[in-house]
Design a protein around this motif. Structure first.
Motif: not given
Lengths: 348, 348, 348, 348
Positions: A193, A195, C289, D193-199
């Motif tokens: 997961t 990014f 964010r 760098t998780l999607f939900s953190e860095s998107s």
């Protein structure tokens, strides 16, 4: 009205921080405790700068006993945790809302098969209420212990309900092709997961079997005398929040004469008084962002011959998790059902 | 080997610029002309800086006659354009590959119903070959005129083919739940596909009817003696490129005894010698990015009781459009089928 | 308290729909009119399904006179529109808040140079107040007409203010390297801001000159007796909302002995009582964010020798546009400054 | 020409898999070994399905000695690894290209300060060549050991070089405001760098100090007799690949009479014969996607009074890492410099 005291176990994940966002401004509650063994002593707003100036709490050690000072405790934890801690809290008269899976499935054999964990409090489980207020409001009102539904199951149940309840479709041939934003996978450090792994790409996952299937089947089975068979295909979509379920059901021969207007009217009447279910005009294409950061779930009907297609969208972290948990709390404590969760969707 | 001369009509859209990327380094071709009425005289690399240093062409006025100097002309245009210009080119012995819809449907009544346009060259249409090389290679080899398949239809045909061809599934109950990246909507200035509209959100569209249904049904019907009925549900996903089709088919009673291994073997054998079709191990979950910017299409099988689920991924602009067009050109001209389109997927 | 009546001109763009989100639940206002010539008669919630159930208004024809029934009218329009319509409204005692550029620049020659439009009401302009409440609260309180700041200028002014006001830095060598989400470009059908164009990529734009430079310079010049020279470099970033300004300023010789703690304290004291400005600990890295969908602006200081770096983040549509406009309205009408705009940032 | 044998250490990260993409089709090489202690025995294409059908290798145990059969070994590893293993390989006459930091900094004290690790082979380090071919081609040609530049340093050096080399700007006041896609952070399981953190968000990071500063300063110092002082501000941008550096430099008094055309010509001439550096027209705004998945670096000049702004873009994984490593290999072995890395950027 005196404010009730809130405790949260597991506030470092996405459902935990979403609970904080919703509850920090809730008119009838006071955030009293949020526990984390690893983060004890750290201000919550240090981990989540979005809460700076709004949440002054620090993480507490769960062993401190502070949860026992609360009126209600939310578990935003991996499965197994609520099961271990809820009974003691319930014994002290504290209500419990578990956002995990421990109290969703009444069949402990099924639970153990899917979660690879013996269920440690089958007796307490019997008193748990499945917290989907739209279908279960009276039981929620009386409940001491809530098993808050999974995100996917919420969309599948609300989408199929009018069809199954009225015995219009073949319950043995249900298909749910579902798509979820990445936040559904939680705030865990995992390569899949990242990014760079899940952006600008998509995939199905768990097609051979997903834990939300037994939960959904257990609940769908209550709606109909038919045996339920569900094919559930989850997909991971490069968006933070949002869930889109595309539901396919086959009209039974005796229902095939229903017009689209009949079907539409049935859905509209079913949810006419629901504050958080919006039946859009027949043939609409709801976008997930029309529910972003709000507790609203929207759906729309389509039809191809004898197949009814229901498109359902929600924010997986709100109506699919934390918002629904607060909605359950509101019902349990006799607050206005929309209290603290009436924020409008964020668009764009 | 002497290089053939390429003409491109409509090089300002995504399939056009993708053709340029693929053909600029193709070993057997020379980019000779690219036309655009509105951009005549402008260097292509000025509009697409990614091509600076690699493509020296300027856009030509289509009226200049330059297309007649080519060996093959690609139409990367909205429907109606190829229909108007292809006959004259064909008369001069120039081969034509249309990436639009004008030569995909043999039934002109169906064409006119879905495209709201009379078909102006029904006679020429009869000679058109549907350019899906995996299923139609010999005809492509002889063709003067190719109707290049739509992106969705490519995935649906290749995914359903082994099942329908061998009469294993009920052709009257096919469901294709498909998801496309936004580039599939083209490079047109429209609010609905703005970044701020289609990012971090998703939706279904055209659920009540989409132009790729009749095309797909026409082709699927050639694979089976059964009457084909297809429910096709397209969705728009926030990714630039990529297409994921989730196909559901019900095994016929006589096929229900087949094991998963039997099904897997059938698919593997069907595509064993195909350079651009990859059958992954049973139960895999292909990601769209595993095909990004390449001409590869990947698929994997799953099964729930009597329902077979085929997951198919491709890059909608390559195997779903420009890459397939070049593959067709390679077959038509006797080049190695992979020439110029063997680039590896871009990961991450 | 009686609710005031709100009119919105230009409700079909992003700042318009954001005004609707904020004002629909504002405790002291009533949405009375929203005008759009092209959409007159269409329910607002039909265009923006996120507002279904929350906003019942239809778009009105601006010629209907309905705006004259309002207490305050917001213009969320391209430049030129407010200039043409505001004077008549002001004459009737209606207050006006312009989210566009018409009333931001007092120097009409500068306005005309950058906006290629003669300024049609220079006299009215003189009475306009630049609506940055943190720096201009008393004037806002008295204002009949507000020029609401641009998104970039808000970050640059609040970030540079403590340094310039106290004459600590060389005003002739200011650099602002700024990054904006794509919603800043508005809800216009344009190729450059399509998902497939602006996703997974970034670029600078307007580096040779951008309209927010003269506005910012005019305001910065009020903070200092030095001549101001600003290099402003905007960039387009693939995110829907969010703005990140990286500000560089050189300490004057007499200020170079200040410690980091001194600088930090200066910033903290400057904004100590501001509800919408958060000075984070020295050396922090604010994320956009952490302000998403909220009216909060956050900043943090860094230092390299004699260069001070100020990192400033905000949501460009809220503190950078609609939220600030509502904040101005709150000040103008004597409401609590945070009324209706105290929602917490959405994370993740 | 006989193919050389390639070894790769650390093929499970993004630079490793990118090396595989580039080298799998390189005309003069043969992939011989790729090592990973944890994945030994696993087919590479199982971990990276994008390589299915193109790379048949399995991961080898690094202890197997297989690397000693190679002509050149690439290290795509965290710092410290190459340092430990390179000397033995070099002793056997095998050339080494390290994509990590071990051989970039000649000053071991600086290395140890920034990498918190003693440098274990200072003698070998002395023979290492800094692998930026545009500035160092002859040394690369002779090299046995290459320290491949960092991604940010590549853009800063190529952007500032013409200005510093010709003594046009004040080297003590350089600012580089740089933006990187998330793949630059590597393929490590981390929350940040998780999607939900860095998107859908961005931030600066490492503003107080980043390891690429000393590397860049060491190299910039070779270009000028002035003392170099660089402010380097990296930012994390929600895109997979891509890097955009916005460079600010102040013209020295004696250079202020240069026209924009003079500056442009200087840059164009400096890089006239470079296959991988594109100087765009003065005032252009290069997009990162114009280099996506290619080895091209593009730049463009702007000017504000005495300040020159250079905008530089590249793909951080190609020209910023793996592509540059292959370019170095091509130079070392006398292959065409563009061999295997001449693929066009992927657009859109």
């Amino acid at each position: 009205m005196q404010k009730i005291k809130i405790g949260i176990v597991g506030g470092t994940g996405y459902t935990g921080v979403e609970l904080l966002r919703l509850l920090a401004h809730h008119p009838h509650v006071e955030l009293h405790a949020i526990t984390s063994r690893t983060e004890a002593g750290v201000p919550v707003a240090q981990m989540f700068p979005s809460l700076r100036g709004a949440v002054d709490l620090k993480f507490s050690d769960p062993a401190s006993g502070i949860l026992e000072e609360c009126d209600v405790v939310f578990f935003a934890t991996p499965h197994g945790v609520a099961m271990a801690q809820a009974p003691a809290l319930l014994n002290k008269g504290i209500r419990v809302i578990d956002l995990g899976a421990d109290f969703r499935l009444q069949d402990t054999a099924v639970f153990e098969k899917w979660y690879k964990l013996p269920h440690s409090c089958a007796d307490v489980l019997k008193s748990a209420v499945y917290g989907l207020p739209e279908l279960n409001r009276e039981a929620v009102r009386q409940a001491k212990l809530i098993g808050n539904p999974g995100c996917y199951p919420t969309t599948m149940q609300l989408g199929f309900y009018p069809l199954l309840k009225n015995n219009l479709v073949d319950a043995s041939a249900l298909i749910a092709d579902c798509k979820s934003g990445v936040s559904g996978a939680g705030r865990k450090a995992e390569v899949a997961t990242l990014f760079s792994e899940s952006s600008d790409s998509m995939k199905a996952y768990g097609v051979s079997g997903h834990r939300h299937t037994p939960e959904t089947v257990e609940q769908l089975s209550k709606m109909t005398t038919q045996a339920v068979h569900l094919i559930f295909t989850p997909h991971l979509i490069p968006m933070i929040r949002g869930m889109h379920s595309t539901l396919y059901a086959k009209l039974l021969p005796e229902a095939q004469s229903m017009s689209n207007e009949d079907l539409q009217q049935l859905f509209e009447m079913t949810y006419a008084s629901e504050p958080f279910v919006d039946v859009m005009p027949f043939g609409s294409h709801p976008e997930t962002r029309s529910t972003r950061a709000s507790n609203m779930l929207r759906m729309a009907l389509h039809r191809h011959g004898d197949t009814v297609i229901v498109l359902v969208v929600q924010d997986n972290l709100v109506k699919g998790a934390a918002g629904q948990a607060v909605q359950n709390m509101n019902v349990m404590f006799g607050f206005a059902e929309t209290a603290g969760i009436d924020m409008l969707p964020v668009m764009p």
